[in-house]
Design an enzyme around this catalytic site. Sequence first.
Site, PDB file in Angstrom:
ATOM      1  N   TYR A 109       0.958  -1.069  -0.017  1.00  0.00           N
ATOM      2  CA  TYR A 109       0.138   0.004  -0.029  1.00  0.00           C
ATOM      3  C   TYR A 109       0.835   1.382   0.062  1.00  0.00           C
ATOM      4  O   TYR A 109       1.968   1.359   0.554  1.00  0.00           O
ATOM      5  CB  TYR A 109      -0.842   0.141   1.047  1.00  0.00           C
ATOM      6  CG  TYR A 109      -1.964  -1.142   1.190  1.00  0.00           C
ATOM      7  CD1 TYR A 109      -2.416  -1.810   0.127  1.00  0.00           C
ATOM      8  CD2 TYR A 109      -2.815  -1.289   2.380  1.00  0.00           C
ATOM      9  CE1 TYR A 109      -3.318  -2.685   0.033  1.00  0.00           C
ATOM     10  CE2 TYR A 109      -3.960  -2.287   2.306  1.00  0.00           C
ATOM     11  CZ  TYR A 109      -4.238  -2.959   1.002  1.00  0.00           C
ATOM     12  OH  TYR A 109      -5.171  -3.786   1.073  1.00  0.00           O
ATOM     13  N   SER A 305     -14.007  -4.890   0.146  1.00  0.00           N
ATOM     14  CA  SER A 305     -14.763  -4.217  -0.863  1.00  0.00           C
ATOM     15  C   SER A 305     -16.315  -4.527  -0.972  1.00  0.00           C
ATOM     16  O   SER A 305     -16.935  -5.063  -1.648  1.00  0.00           O
ATOM     17  CB  SER A 305     -14.298  -4.678  -2.278  1.00  0.00           C
ATOM     18  OG  SER A 305     -13.100  -4.171  -2.568  1.00  0.00           O
ATOM     19  N   LEU A 307     -18.557  -2.602  -0.695  1.00  0.00           N
ATOM     20  CA  LEU A 307     -19.304  -1.733  -1.476  1.00  0.00           C
ATOM     21  C   LEU A 307     -18.908  -1.978  -2.909  1.00  0.00           C
ATOM     22  O   LEU A 307     -19.073  -1.071  -3.777  1.00  0.00           O
ATOM     23  CB  LEU A 307     -19.130  -0.246  -0.939  1.00  0.00           C
ATOM     24  CG  LEU A 307     -19.750  -0.056   0.277  1.00  0.00           C
ATOM     25  CD1 LEU A 307     -19.313   1.404   0.803  1.00  0.00           C
ATOM     26  CD2 LEU A 307     -21.091  -0.097   0.062  1.00  0.00           C
TER      27      LEU A 307
END
Length: 424
Positions: A109, A305, A307
């Site tokens: 990340y 995830s 959404l």
Amino acid sequence: MASPSLASSASPVSGFCFHRCPILGHNRLVPSPPRYTNRRRRVMRSVKAKLAKRSDLEYRKLGDSDLVVSEITLGTMTFGEQNTEKEAHDILNYAFESGINILDTAEAYPIPMKKETQGKTDLYIGSWLKSQARDKVLCYLTYIVHPLVLKIIVATKVCGYSERASYLRENSNVLRVDAANIKESVEKSLKRLNTDYIDLLQIHWPDRYVALFGEFTYDYAKWRGGVSFAEQLRAFQELIDEGKVRYIGVSNETSYGVMEFVHAAKVERLPKIVSIQNCYNLLARFDLVEVCHPNNYNIGLLAYSPLGGGNLSGKYLDVGSEAARKGRLNLFPGYMERYIKSYAKEVTALYVELAKKHGLIPVQLALGFTRDRPFVTSSIIGATSVEQLKEDIDAFLTTERPLPSEVMDEINQIFKRHKDPAID
């Protein structure tokens, strides 16, 4: 101190839920209010879920570990790309003040993965942890037989096989999940995170070939062997013995992989994985329910995830809207395009209409659906602002528990006709 014994990895902690003391301002767990009878629940459903009051965060045991985690995990992959360090700290503060006690990061990340930004997410978290204290007690319940202490839980991930991310290692052209790569990854993660141990170390994606990130089916011709499951576990065992890692898990894994890891752990007497972090939402389901069942291998699901990359909020349906233009699926061309360049958009529109029909906003429907699955231990929710995180937490907690049967029946009708549209 010992945590209460829980019957299931997806059960609330001994009938307690999160409250904030109005006098002392301390986070604590208190007895949950009594459940409604079936008759009372039916009456409530008749006025639709839109009238539901905000509930409280629940806490669940993660697989076979003694980690008690909130049902929301804070996702952090935007820190260092879409968020500044101050914004990241504000988001972290709000999340943990709201009762969330677990954050998820990764050595790769922020996303999208780039050499120029790699590691910034960890650095922002590390500077926050330095000011917060690694073992900060969030909740401490003293009036039950087994006191429950909730501390800040840090979950991170070591990359799987990659020929494009060699910049993550000192002297390597290809990333592998072997002892050398795992150890180097952990040492660097500990330094960036400003801590001396990781609560949950996960393999971000497998070392062997698997169908990943929207690939439709397993490609028989792409078979590639990987580092043996036992060798991977032995590397983790060394880190656990050194006190640098507490528990291990997997991510973007399959039923085959889970079973092989569990089998290798049993035969070789090595640490067992306690969790799996896979994508799960209205548009993308998976077939690991049986293998991860608490009465089988008891692997806790951290659902990422929920959404669908923001797609299930409905904001990408209006391509000209400001929300769509600022959304990450448009900011980073090619990223998770399976949600906006397939007929997933058409199916999303059906779910948006379903939510409106029952007095819900689309985010409530999507988060409520994932939240209510019995095999989901925690839903990973990320945000690029405190306001967005607040909206998501409120949506998660104001949706009736469980979603009314009428709503679930209509969700299932859509799913029967449109299974996994995001891999079209």
